[in-house]
Design an enzyme around this catalytic site. Structure first.
Site, PDB file in Angstrom:
ATOM      1  N   GLU A 144       0.818  -1.216   0.000  1.00 41.96           N
ATOM      2  CA  GLU A 144       0.000   0.000   0.000  1.00 41.96           C
ATOM      3  C   GLU A 144       0.846   1.257   0.000  1.00 41.96           C
ATOM      4  O   GLU A 144       0.565   2.211  -0.717  1.00 41.96           O
ATOM      5  CB  GLU A 144      -0.880   0.041   1.252  1.00 41.96           C
ATOM      6  CG  GLU A 144      -1.973  -0.960   1.299  1.00 41.96           C
ATOM      7  CD  GLU A 144      -2.728  -0.834   2.611  1.00 41.96           C
ATOM      8  OE1 GLU A 144      -3.947  -0.958   2.564  1.00 41.96           O
ATOM      9  OE2 GLU A 144      -2.110  -0.596   3.659  1.00 41.96           O
ATOM     10  N   GLY A 183      -5.982  -1.842   4.434  1.00 42.16           N
ATOM     11  CA  GLY A 183      -5.798  -2.883   3.434  1.00 42.16           C
ATOM     12  C   GLY A 183      -5.339  -4.206   4.007  1.00 42.16           C
ATOM     13  O   GLY A 183      -5.007  -5.121   3.253  1.00 42.16           O
TER      14      GLY A 183
END
Length: 504
Positions: free
Chosen positions: A294, A388
């Site tokens: 991410e 995430g």
């Protein structure tokens, strides 16, 4: 005078001040804001909007908006607008303390969801209509394309879905960012979805810029303001011990599974412990590693400069202030080593599974069977959000969750009989690590997992309490597959709320 960052005549003619741009936003509007982990968020229009909201409230007029982002932003956005009581609804991730307080006080609605799901759900219409996108970019090309900033997040989706677009062109962002992005326009909804043509972290499958219909742009605001991320503290002994346990495991796992010297693509959550892991990887025999993750953190830049990390693919930077300045001054050196993508690509479960990512994320608490709570304190108070972590944990080659074994000076145990909120079920949690040790849970039954987690990960001050609970559960449980005493499983949390400590 218009900056040379705006090279499209039609969009240069729309340059205005932040207050005038904010005046185009109406009460009740849904706003798609750029920003991901304190990078690439708009910094002028939200402040001007917060000032306008405060003035409207002082005059007795209601004024609140809904805010969608990529992930967390910065104090000029979430902080300023939450302080003005201007946010009615927020998603999908927040780390601002003022917004957090309002969410936990029931004064702001909050939708916490997997980051890979946000763009598809927006396109599917489940989230409602978007009125205005406010997106920071680092420049505008002569053709009218937008050069992305230090994060991509959901910006592609916001620019396409919004009725109106307000751009902030931030000249603080390095001009060398141009070419460092890979914006993929090939996603589609079922039944028209096709495989994403990415098989290596460094594959380029899109284009370097955002497309935009100039007619949708209603204002362009020039800024010169830094991203604001919290500084990372030097890792303490606990963080170093956790990192050491993870590095020992990765070395063992590489030998056991016959992994290449480059391992598999790394994914890492944000914080001091992940940065300690990155620093430790520099000293290992691994080389030519990649990251499909991410965020790009301080430690990943250090690994690139040390020659250990060949390249990193992410959706945003999450750099300390010092490292952000260093990157801006030296961005040209990293141009061929970094790629920023939309978060529905960087976090895409299809790609995480295909690439076999090594997922490393933090947690608030884990229970003896390996269920993980990564979002809620004492079951009901949101900390930040799931982010995430679920995108990677369920789909990675191995899912590692890490935490100090205690919090609040020992008053809270991170290993409990039952988590007060479940974000990651035990089937998605393969390895738990604390400074006490590491529990590899793969292939183990619930009772086997419980014994290993307590032995390897629990703090010595809490280990006898956990062992005593397991012994009583084995005798008094309704079943023996995963013994549990429902009347006691959450008593540790209740005791903390009543006395300030989980200790009996």
């Amino acid at each position: 005078m218009t900056s040379d960052r705006i090279r499209h005549a039609g969009l240069a003619a729309k340059v205005t001040d932040a207050a005038s741009a904010a005046a185009l936003i109406r009460p009740g509007d849904t706003l798609g804001m750029s920003g991901f982990t304190g990078s690439g968020y708009p910094k002028a229009v939200p402040v001007a909007l917060a000032e306008r909201i405060e003035a409207e409230h002082a005059a007795g007029h209601p004024f609140r908006v809904k805010v969608w982002t990529g992930a967390s932003t910065g104090p000029e956005l979430d902080g300023a607008m939450a302080k003005a009581d201007g946010i009615e609804f927020r998603m999908p991730y927040n780390s601002d303390p003022i917004a957090r307080q309002k969410i936990n006080a029931g004064e702001m609605e909050y939708f916490d969801l997997h980051l890979s799901h946000v763009a598809p759900m927006a396109w599917e219409g489940f989230l409602g209509h978007m009125d205005v996108a406010v997106v920071e970019v680092s420049g505008i090309t002569p053709e009218g394309d937008l050069i992305p900033s230090s994060s991509v997040g959901n910006n592609k989706t916001w620019l396409e879905l919004a009725d109106k677009v307000i751009l902030e062109v931030n000249r603080w962002q390095s001009p060398a960012l141009d070419g460092m992005h890979d914006i993929y326009y090939g996603t589609a909804l079922p039944p028209n979805r096709v495989p994403i043509p990415l098989v290596k972290p460094d594959d380029r499958i899109g284009q370097p810029h955002f497309r935009i219909d100039p007619a949708k742009v209603v204002a362009v605001v020039e800024t010169d303001a830094p991203d604001r991320n919290a500084p990372f503290s030097p890792p303490d002994d606990t963080a170093l011990a956790i990192a050491s346990n993870i590095l020992d495991f990765l070395t063992w796992e590489a030998k056991r599974a016959g992994l290449p010297p480059s391992l598999l693509p790394l994914q890492s959550g944000v914080g001091n412990v992940p940065n300690a892991v990155m620093a430790g990887l520099i000293e290992t025999p691994f080389e030519g590693m990649t990251a499909f993750t991410e965020v790009i953190q301080d430690g990943m830049l250090d690994m690139i400069e040390a020659g250990t990390l060949r390249m990193a693919s992410a959706t945003a930077f999450s750099l300390s202030p010092e490292k952000a300045q260093y990157f801006n001054e030296n961005a040209q050196r990293f141009r061929d080593r970094l790629l920023l993508r939309p978060q529905d690509i960087s976090n895409n479960p299809e790609l995480v599974r295909r690439l076999g990512c090594i997922a490393m994320n933090g947690l608030i608490e884990a229970d003896i069977y390996g269920n993980v709570n990564s979002t809620h304190v004492m079951g009901s108070r949101i900390q930040n959000g799931i982010g995430g972590s679920g995108d990677f944990a369920r789909n990675g080659y191995v899912s590692i969750f890490m935490t100090p074994s205690t919090a609040k000076g020992g008053a809270i145990s991170a290993i409990v009989p039952q988590v007060s909120h479940v974000d990651h079920i035990s089937q998605d949690v393969q390895v738990i690590v604390t400074e006490q040790g590491l529990a590899d849970l793969r292939g183990l039954s619930p009772k086997q997992r419980a014994r290993l987690i307590v032995e390897k990960c629990a703090h010595p001050a809490y280990r006898p309490m956990l062992e005593e609970y397991m012994a009583r559960a084995a005798k008094g449980s309704y079943g023996q597959h995963a013994p549990m005493l429902p009347g006691e499983a959450l008593s540790w949390h209740q005791r903390f709320m009543e006395t300030g400590s989980m200790q009996a």
